[in-house]
Design an enzyme around this catalytic site. Sequence first.
Site, PDB file in Angstrom:
ATOM      1  N   SER A 108       0.803  -1.230   0.000  1.00 16.53           N
ATOM      2  CA  SER A 108       0.000   0.000   0.000  1.00 16.53           C
ATOM      3  C   SER A 108       0.834   1.277   0.000  1.00 16.53           C
ATOM      4  O   SER A 108       0.316   2.352  -0.295  1.00 16.53           O
ATOM      5  CB  SER A 108      -0.945   0.014   1.204  1.00 16.53           C
ATOM      6  OG  SER A 108      -0.215   0.151   2.414  1.00 16.53           O
ATOM      7  N   LYS A 122       0.830   4.530   6.937  1.00 18.44           N
ATOM      8  CA  LYS A 122       0.281   5.354   5.849  1.00 18.44           C
ATOM      9  C   LYS A 122       0.924   6.734   5.907  1.00 18.44           C
ATOM     10  O   LYS A 122       1.655   7.065   6.838  1.00 18.44           O
ATOM     11  CB  LYS A 122      -1.244   5.513   5.981  1.00 18.44           C
ATOM     12  CG  LYS A 122      -2.048   4.207   6.045  1.00 18.44           C
ATOM     13  CD  LYS A 122      -2.046   3.447   4.749  1.00 18.44           C
ATOM     14  CE  LYS A 122      -2.892   2.169   4.873  1.00 18.44           C
ATOM     15  NZ  LYS A 122      -2.736   1.303   3.677  1.00 18.44           N
TER      16      LYS A 122
END
Length: 239
Positions: free
Chosen positions: A60, A130
């Site tokens: 990701s 993230k």
Amino acid sequence: MSAGLEIAPDEGRESGRRRRRERKKRPWWQEMLILVAVALVLALGLKTFFVQAFSIPSGSMRNTLQVGDRVLVDKFTPWFGAKPERGDVVVFRDPGNWLRDEPTPRVSGVQKALSFVGLAPAADEKDLIKRVIAVGGDTVDCEAGAPVRVNGVALDEPYLYPGATPCGDRPVGTVKVPKDKLWVMGDHRNDSRDSRYHTDEPGGGFVPVQNVIGRAFVVAWPLSHWGTLPGPATFDRLG
């Protein structure tokens, strides 16, 4: 004339020799155990208060971070009130069952012991990594076919995975980030179940600042991927 007790020079030398002999009586294995105990205490303190290693479990964050990369996370500055800033790559605890569909990997006893003292990543922890796009009070615009905008300013995102769109695969419109919350997104937008995918769940897709474990500041392993993780210049325009 001194009123204190006088010790003859020979007696003092003999006392010193006795103390040295007593110190030498300690077996080598006891010395080794003491050294290992001190090393473990120092490592545990380092993990708890300063730096911890984390392993990247998914794609990701490509190409900034690859699967299997080990990053070092700064846990020290938050003790002095530092909060995540826009552009930071952060590791945080699952804020609302985001990882419910992810299997928990099996880990060996050795890895558990090493991860306990911070010498290895904890493979069984439910943590995520993230990039912070917006902080409390910001407004985010995430529309298909357009760049991500924060407070009306379009972001230039050279860190995005080649071919990935800023918001095209999961547009959510306009969101307002509450106080003490974060809006986070992966660098590989088309392969990241980030804040956009949890807007209709409790918590609204936002990450509480208190859930942040720390800021990833360097890729430490493998050596071929070594590099720092500075904040992108595009976020400087936001003030």
